[in-house]
Design a protein around this motif. Sequence first.
Motif, PDB file in Angstrom:
ATOM      1  N   LEU A 110      38.231  38.853  22.924  1.00  0.00           N
ATOM      2  CA  LEU A 110      38.983  39.572  23.953  1.00  0.00           C
ATOM      3  C   LEU A 110      39.437  41.022  23.411  1.00  0.00           C
ATOM      4  CD1 LEU A 110      41.002  36.876  25.953  1.00  0.00           C
ATOM      5  CD2 LEU A 110      38.928  37.989  26.705  1.00  0.00           C
ATOM      6  N   PHE A 111      39.860  40.897  22.288  1.00  0.00           N
ATOM      7  CA  PHE A 111      40.205  42.307  21.779  1.00  0.00           C
ATOM      8  C   PHE A 111      39.170  43.095  21.248  1.00  0.00           C
ATOM      9  CE2 PHE A 111      42.078  44.663  18.107  1.00  0.00           C
ATOM     10  CZ  PHE A 111      42.717  45.436  18.523  1.00  0.00           C
ATOM     11  N   ALA A 112      38.221  42.566  20.876  1.00  0.00           N
ATOM     12  CA  ALA A 112      36.999  43.422  20.569  1.00  0.00           C
ATOM     13  C   ALA A 112      36.343  43.970  21.871  1.00  0.00           C
ATOM     14  CB  ALA A 112      36.022  42.551  19.705  1.00  0.00           C
ATOM     15  N   THR A 113      36.353  43.305  22.994  1.00  0.00           N
ATOM     16  CA  THR A 113      35.826  43.451  24.392  1.00  0.00           C
ATOM     17  C   THR A 113      36.817  44.510  24.979  1.00  0.00           C
ATOM     18  OG1 THR A 113      35.237  41.465  24.626  1.00  0.00           O
ATOM     19  CG2 THR A 113      35.517  42.835  26.556  1.00  0.00           C
ATOM     20  N   SER A 114      37.967  44.348  24.656  1.00  0.00           N
ATOM     21  CA  SER A 114      38.914  45.561  25.049  1.00  0.00           C
ATOM     22  C   SER A 114      38.643  46.839  24.241  1.00  0.00           C
ATOM     23  CB  SER A 114      40.500  45.213  24.914  1.00  0.00           C
ATOM     24  OG  SER A 114      40.864  44.961  23.801  1.00  0.00           O
ATOM     25  N   LEU A 115      38.486  46.904  22.947  1.00  0.00           N
ATOM     26  CA  LEU A 115      38.309  47.988  22.320  1.00  0.00           C
ATOM     27  C   LEU A 115      36.818  48.627  22.511  1.00  0.00           C
ATOM     28  CD1 LEU A 115      39.353  47.152  18.721  1.00  0.00           C
ATOM     29  CD2 LEU A 115      40.381  48.392  20.087  1.00  0.00           C
ATOM     30  N   ARG A 116      35.957  47.746  22.752  1.00  0.00           N
ATOM     31  CA  ARG A 116      34.658  48.478  23.131  1.00  0.00           C
ATOM     32  C   ARG A 116      34.481  49.137  24.421  1.00  0.00           C
ATOM     33  NH1 ARG A 116      30.632  44.429  26.262  1.00  0.00           N
ATOM     34  NH2 ARG A 116      32.173  44.547  27.431  1.00  0.00           N
ATOM     35  N   ASN A 117      35.328  48.410  25.651  1.00  0.00           N
ATOM     36  CA  ASN A 117      35.719  49.174  26.834  1.00  0.00           C
ATOM     37  C   ASN A 117      36.395  50.322  26.728  1.00  0.00           C
ATOM     38  OD1 ASN A 117      34.371  46.746  28.181  1.00  0.00           O
ATOM     39  ND2 ASN A 117      36.370  45.868  28.356  1.00  0.00           N
ATOM     40  N   ASP A 223      21.009  39.006  17.114  1.00  0.00           N
ATOM     41  CA  ASP A 223      21.167  38.161  15.775  1.00  0.00           C
ATOM     42  C   ASP A 223      22.419  38.700  15.211  1.00  0.00           C
ATOM     43  OD1 ASP A 223      19.124  36.797  16.421  1.00  0.00           O
ATOM     44  OD2 ASP A 223      17.540  37.979  15.221  1.00  0.00           O
ATOM     45  N   HIS A 224      22.875  39.964  15.352  1.00  0.00           N
ATOM     46  CA  HIS A 224      24.207  40.277  14.624  1.00  0.00           C
ATOM     47  C   HIS A 224      25.427  40.682  15.315  1.00  0.00           C
ATOM     48  CE1 HIS A 224      20.623  41.479  12.073  1.00  0.00           C
ATOM     49  NE2 HIS A 224      21.449  41.261  10.997  1.00  0.00           N
ATOM     50  N   SER A 225      26.550  40.501  14.989  1.00  0.00           N
ATOM     51  CA  SER A 225      27.445  40.586  15.536  1.00  0.00           C
ATOM     52  C   SER A 225      28.728  41.253  14.914  1.00  0.00           C
ATOM     53  CB  SER A 225      28.150  39.271  16.210  1.00  0.00           C
ATOM     54  OG  SER A 225      28.314  38.338  15.024  1.00  0.00           O
ATOM     55  N   VAL A 226      29.744  41.892  15.646  1.00  0.00           N
ATOM     56  CA  VAL A 226      31.029  42.457  15.005  1.00  0.00           C
ATOM     57  C   VAL A 226      32.127  42.195  15.847  1.00  0.00           C
ATOM     58  CG1 VAL A 226      32.095  44.684  14.364  1.00  0.00           C
ATOM     59  CG2 VAL A 226      29.556  44.355  14.375  1.00  0.00           C
ATOM     60  N   MET A 227      33.259  41.153  15.043  1.00  0.00           N
ATOM     61  CA  MET A 227      34.292  40.914  15.651  1.00  0.00           C
ATOM     62  C   MET A 227      33.869  39.657  17.102  1.00  0.00           C
ATOM     63  SD  MET A 227      36.801  44.103  15.628  1.00  0.00           S
ATOM     64  CE  MET A 227      38.136  43.010  16.234  1.00  0.00           C
ATOM     65  N   GLY A 228      32.762  39.177  16.860  1.00  0.00           N
ATOM     66  CA  GLY A 228      32.575  38.210  17.949  1.00  0.00           C
ATOM     67  C   GLY A 228      31.770  38.721  18.982  1.00  0.00           C
ATOM     68  N   LEU A 229      31.434  40.077  19.125  1.00  0.00           N
ATOM     69  CA  LEU A 229      30.523  40.564  19.939  1.00  0.00           C
ATOM     70  C   LEU A 229      28.974  40.790  19.344  1.00  0.00           C
ATOM     71  CD1 LEU A 229      32.721  42.828  22.248  1.00  0.00           C
ATOM     72  CD2 LEU A 229      32.040  40.639  22.765  1.00  0.00           C
ATOM     73  N   SER A 230      28.086  40.487  20.077  1.00  0.00           N
ATOM     74  CA  SER A 230      26.795  41.147  19.368  1.00  0.00           C
ATOM     75  C   SER A 230      26.564  42.411  19.646  1.00  0.00           C
ATOM     76  CB  SER A 230      25.637  40.305  20.342  1.00  0.00           C
ATOM     77  OG  SER A 230      25.578  40.845  21.784  1.00  0.00           O
ATOM     78  N   TRP A 231      25.590  42.917  18.854  1.00  0.00           N
ATOM     79  CA  TRP A 231      25.152  44.367  18.847  1.00  0.00           C
ATOM     80  C   TRP A 231      24.919  45.085  20.373  1.00  0.00           C
ATOM     81  CZ3 TRP A 231      22.351  46.173  13.757  1.00  0.00           C
ATOM     82  CH2 TRP A 231      22.982  45.935  12.693  1.00  0.00           C
TER      83      TRP A 231
END
Length: 382
Positions: A110-117, A223-231
Motif C-alpha cells: 500500500l505504501f509503494a502504491t501511494s508513492l507511485r500515485n 517478472d521484476h518488482s520493487v517494494m511489492g509492485l511489478s515494473w
Amino acid sequence: MPIRTMRASGTPRTTGSPGAPDSAPGGTGTTAKARPQHAGLRGEGTWGWLFVSPMVLVLGLFMVLPILMALWVSLLHWDGQSNPFSGQADFVGLDNYRTLLTQDGLDRTLFATSLRNNAYYVLLTVPLQTVLALALALIVNQKMLRGRGALRTTFFFPSVTSSIAVSTVFLFLFQGSGAVNSMLSWIGLKGPNWFADPRGVLSLILSGLGIVDPERPAGILADHSVMGLSWFEWLAGPSVAMCTIILLAVWTTSGSFMLIFLAALQNIPRELEESAAMEGVNRRQMLRYVTLPALRPVLFLVLTLGLISTWQVFDQVYVMGQGAPGNTTLTPAFLSYSAGFDNADFGQGSAIAFILLALILILTAFQRWALRERGVHTGRNR
C-alpha cells in the motif's frame, strides 16, 4: 615618521600619521570608543531576543514540540488510547519503518502504491501548473491588454475558493453522466466513468498501440518488482481517476503562482528589455534570454512550493475517492491519516509522515542543486 607639533602651551606633542586617532590617558582612543560600541551591540542583541521570544515560544510549543512527539510515536506501537509517554505503549524501535520499506506484506504494498500515485501526481502537476501560471502572467502583464484587472481576478479566483467545494463540483462535472461526458458526446466521443476507472493512462496508450496487454503483461515488466509492485504497475501511469485530480490541482493552483510570476515580471528593469529590443531580438528570444534568466529565483520558489504542496496532497483525495478506485488515488498523506485514525496504528501513520518529510527534503535539495547558478570558473592568472 612621527610629526612633532606644538600645543597651545608650547610643549611638543608627538602624533602618528595624519588621520590617526589620538591616544587617551590610560589607553588608546580606539579601545575607548570600541567598548561602548560592543556594549551597545550586546544590548541590541538582548532586546532582539526579548522581542522575538514570544514567537520563538509559540513555534517551539506548537511546531517543534509536536514534531518531536510524533517522532517518538513513530517508534511505538500505539493505538491512541493511552499516554505514549507513560510506558503503556509498546516500544518497537524502527519496526514501523522496516514494515513500510523492507518487509513483504500489505503495508509495504500500500505504501509503494501511494508513492507511485503521488509520484505521477507530482510529475504532471508541478510542470503543468508552472507553465500555465507563467503563461497567464505573461498574458496579463501586457500593457496594451484591456481588462487586465478583471482577467487577473478571474484567473486567481479558483485559488481562493475552498478546495472541498471545488472538489465537490468536480465530482458532479466528471460523473458518468456529468457535463464533461455530455460535451464529449457532442463531438462523437464517449467519455469514461472518470472516478471509477482504475486503468493507467500509459498502459491504455500502450494497449491501444498493441505493445503491451494490460491484463497479462509479460517479460521483465511482470517478472521484476520493487517494494511489492511489478515494473508494469510502476510504469502503468496515473489512473484516469488520478488524472481528474491532477486537472483539479492545476486549475486551482495556477492562479496563485500567476501572481508570483506577475510580481517578478513587473520587477524586471525596463532598461534591460529596452536594450534587448534595440539589439533587434524577437519575442521568443526576449523570453528565452532576458525574461527567463531574470525569473530564475522566482522559478525556483514556484517549483519548490509546488513540489512540497503536491507531495502533501490530502483534501482532494479525501473528498474525491479516498484511494478508490483500486487504491489508484491513494497518497502517502492520506495513507498516514488512514493508518492512524481508521486502523488505530498511530505509530505507522507517524512513520509514513516522517518518510514523506525525508523524501520532500531530499527532492527539494536536489531541485536547489539543479537550478543553482552555474558561473564560469576561471583559474588565477600567474
